[in-house]
Design a protein around this motif. Sequence first.
Motif, mmCIF file in Angstrom:
data_model
loop_
_atom_site.group_PDB
_atom_site.id
_atom_site.type_symbol
_atom_site.label_atom_id
_atom_site.label_comp_id
_atom_site.label_asym_id
_atom_site.label_seq_id
_atom_site.Cartn_x
_atom_site.Cartn_y
_atom_site.Cartn_z
ATOM 1 N N PRO A 168 0.947 -1.225 -0.125
ATOM 2 C CA PRO A 168 0.039 0.096 -0.102
ATOM 3 C C PRO A 168 0.778 1.210 0.078
ATOM 4 N N PRO A 169 0.452 2.431 -0.517
ATOM 5 C CA PRO A 169 1.314 3.533 -0.690
ATOM 6 C C PRO A 169 1.643 4.450 0.657
ATOM 7 N N ALA A 170 0.837 4.042 1.507
ATOM 8 C CA ALA A 170 0.871 4.633 2.931
ATOM 9 C C ALA A 170 1.055 6.321 2.816
ATOM 10 N N GLY A 171 -0.039 6.652 2.099
ATOM 11 C CA GLY A 171 0.038 8.137 2.052
ATOM 12 C C GLY A 171 -0.601 8.793 3.015
ATOM 13 N N LEU A 172 -0.099 10.101 3.309
ATOM 14 C CA LEU A 172 -0.510 11.049 4.252
ATOM 15 C C LEU A 172 -1.453 12.035 3.824
ATOM 16 N N TYR A 173 -2.402 12.231 4.654
ATOM 17 C CA TYR A 173 -3.253 13.408 4.295
ATOM 18 C C TYR A 173 -4.064 13.857 5.661
ATOM 19 N N LEU A 174 -4.857 13.222 6.327
ATOM 20 C CA LEU A 174 -5.601 13.711 7.555
ATOM 21 C C LEU A 174 -4.739 13.416 8.818
ATOM 22 N N SER A 175 -4.661 14.392 9.765
ATOM 23 C CA SER A 175 -3.960 14.104 11.040
ATOM 24 C C SER A 175 -5.047 13.567 11.978
ATOM 25 N N ASP A 176 -4.334 13.257 13.137
ATOM 26 C CA ASP A 176 -5.097 12.643 14.087
ATOM 27 C C ASP A 176 -6.512 13.503 14.487
ATOM 28 N N GLN A 215 0.299 22.892 -1.927
ATOM 29 C CA GLN A 215 0.713 23.413 -0.954
ATOM 30 C C GLN A 215 0.514 22.707 0.447
ATOM 31 N N PHE A 216 1.484 22.959 1.311
ATOM 32 C CA PHE A 216 1.323 22.188 2.633
ATOM 33 C C PHE A 216 0.687 23.244 3.499
ATOM 34 N N LEU A 217 -0.386 22.622 4.428
ATOM 35 C CA LEU A 217 -1.014 23.269 5.425
ATOM 36 C C LEU A 217 -0.536 23.038 6.777
ATOM 37 N N ASP A 218 0.307 22.255 6.974
ATOM 38 C CA ASP A 218 1.101 21.937 8.261
ATOM 39 C C ASP A 218 2.607 21.774 8.022
ATOM 40 N N LYS A 219 3.173 21.831 9.332
ATOM 41 C CA LYS A 219 4.426 21.505 9.164
ATOM 42 C C LYS A 219 4.945 20.228 9.588
ATOM 43 N N ASN A 220 5.882 19.656 9.201
ATOM 44 C CA ASN A 220 6.151 18.204 9.516
ATOM 45 C C ASN A 220 6.395 17.952 11.123
ATOM 46 N N SER A 221 6.925 18.881 11.641
ATOM 47 C CA SER A 221 7.154 18.745 13.175
ATOM 48 C C SER A 221 5.836 18.595 14.033
ATOM 49 N N LYS A 222 4.753 19.315 13.540
ATOM 50 C CA LYS A 222 3.419 19.372 14.106
ATOM 51 C C LYS A 222 2.336 18.394 13.589
ATOM 52 N N PHE A 223 2.499 17.979 12.421
ATOM 53 C CA PHE A 223 1.510 16.964 11.774
ATOM 54 C C PHE A 223 1.496 15.694 12.403
ATOM 55 N N VAL A 225 0.405 11.730 13.322
ATOM 56 C CA VAL A 225 -0.838 10.587 12.722
ATOM 57 C C VAL A 225 -0.487 9.435 13.683
ATOM 58 N N GLY A 226 -1.189 8.970 14.141
ATOM 59 C CA GLY A 226 -0.967 7.812 15.400
ATOM 60 C C GLY A 226 -0.059 8.252 16.498
ATOM 61 N N GLY A 227 -0.551 9.728 16.714
ATOM 62 C CA GLY A 227 0.354 10.185 17.940
ATOM 63 C C GLY A 227 1.592 10.587 17.519
ATOM 64 N N ARG A 228 2.227 10.474 16.439
ATOM 65 C CA ARG A 228 3.610 10.800 16.484
ATOM 66 C C ARG A 228 3.660 11.956 15.108
ATOM 67 N N THR A 229 4.711 12.610 15.206
ATOM 68 C CA THR A 229 5.236 13.538 14.126
ATOM 69 C C THR A 229 6.083 12.866 13.190
ATOM 70 N N PHE A 230 6.554 13.819 12.237
ATOM 71 C CA PHE A 230 7.397 13.293 11.076
ATOM 72 C C PHE A 230 8.596 14.336 10.950
ATOM 73 N N LYS A 231 9.773 13.573 10.836
ATOM 74 C CA LYS A 231 11.195 14.326 10.528
ATOM 75 C C LYS A 231 10.994 15.257 9.268
ATOM 76 N N SER A 232 10.427 14.364 8.075
ATOM 77 C CA SER A 232 10.236 15.092 6.871
ATOM 78 C C SER A 232 9.179 14.224 6.081
ATOM 79 N N PHE A 233 8.935 14.750 4.963
ATOM 80 C CA PHE A 233 8.213 14.295 3.927
ATOM 81 C C PHE A 233 8.745 13.993 2.678
ATOM 82 N N LYS A 234 8.337 13.262 1.896
ATOM 83 C CA LYS A 234 8.462 13.176 0.417
ATOM 84 C C LYS A 234 7.231 12.820 -0.612
#
Length: 373
Positions: A168-176, A215-223, A225-234
């Motif tokens: 599965p692509p494991a795409g990100l879109y909606l936050s918790d 365009q992004f609506l949130d920064k990686n350190s704040k977004f 999913v599953g209670g954790r943030t992200f160091k970066s996106f791609k």
Amino acid sequence: MAYHGTPQPAVLELPPELAGVPPALLKDFLSSFSRILVSQLAPEFPQQRVQAAVDELLSSIGASAPKPVDVRLEFKHVCKFIGCSLEDCQLCRNNPSKVCDDGDCFDHQYWVRDDGKGGQLIKAKCGSDVCLQLVDRLTSSPVVLPDVRLKLYVVNGQQLAGSALGEPPAGLYLSDDGHPLFAAAGVVPDDDMGVAIEVTQDDRLGPAGHIPELQFLDKNSKFKVGGRTFKSFKLMARAVRYDAASGTAVTLAQVESESFKVTTKKGYDGCRKADYLYAHDPITDKTFANLGETTISNLKSNFDGVETVEDLMTLVQACRTAPDTEARLRETLNMARDADKWRNLTRMLTEKVTPAARSMGEGGECSGVPAAQ
């Protein structure tokens, strides 16, 4: 010219738009529609013959399997920069406006507004729009496959590159909290969090799918999913063919961008690293990627006299004949076990340092860097 002989059975080609419809449901509908149509046009025609003809025609659906293809998916753009990338070109050696590499055309950082109501459009480093293009591996020419769809996802930047096509692509879109991570102009992500990309004819690239204004609506350190943030996106894109017989999707090709961070405009401006360096510039936490304030402080404490870019360049050059010094320096810079970061640092000091002093030209523009012609 008249043709005499045994008539060949007709083959019903299924359009790509109907590829996702379950075969049984599709055949039931077409069968009912055909019987009603014939009863309206030719009521005297025997229903048994109508049903036999319908059954024979419907049996051809999916009979001709799609031809196997060997393609790759690429990010493409028409670069606005004109500086060449030849290592021996002295004119463009320190030009920050070198032609982008399609394999690494995205920037390494983008910004979002503090209120989360938009941000920087995701484009190439040069500011051009980025497209997706299917390329035949054998001929290296762009191809169009009518039954193949292109989809774009935002994924975890720490995700291993080249993940299996069947996963599965494991795409990100909606936050918790249910807030969207990004917005794409005129497009709503599908259930798998992917954005469908329509292929059109580009005047310069040929058949290509233009990535919509993203365009992004949130920064990686704040977004979260599953209670954790992200160091970066791609960004990850896939070329998907839908098999009408099984009703499943088969991924033919995949491409991923390099990882990038999303931060506020203030953070973006404060952490922006220079694309070229001046030998006499003092070393700060804004000079090199991966060298923060604490690391710079340790460098100056452990190596007396290292204050400028030129000082560090001289020290790195000395490491070539002094393994002990190299080991000590890499330990200080937190690069003892990271060969890639060490290579990137030495490459930047070798290729992107100019001896010219930083000065201000007319209109407040920085001079001293040779421009591309």
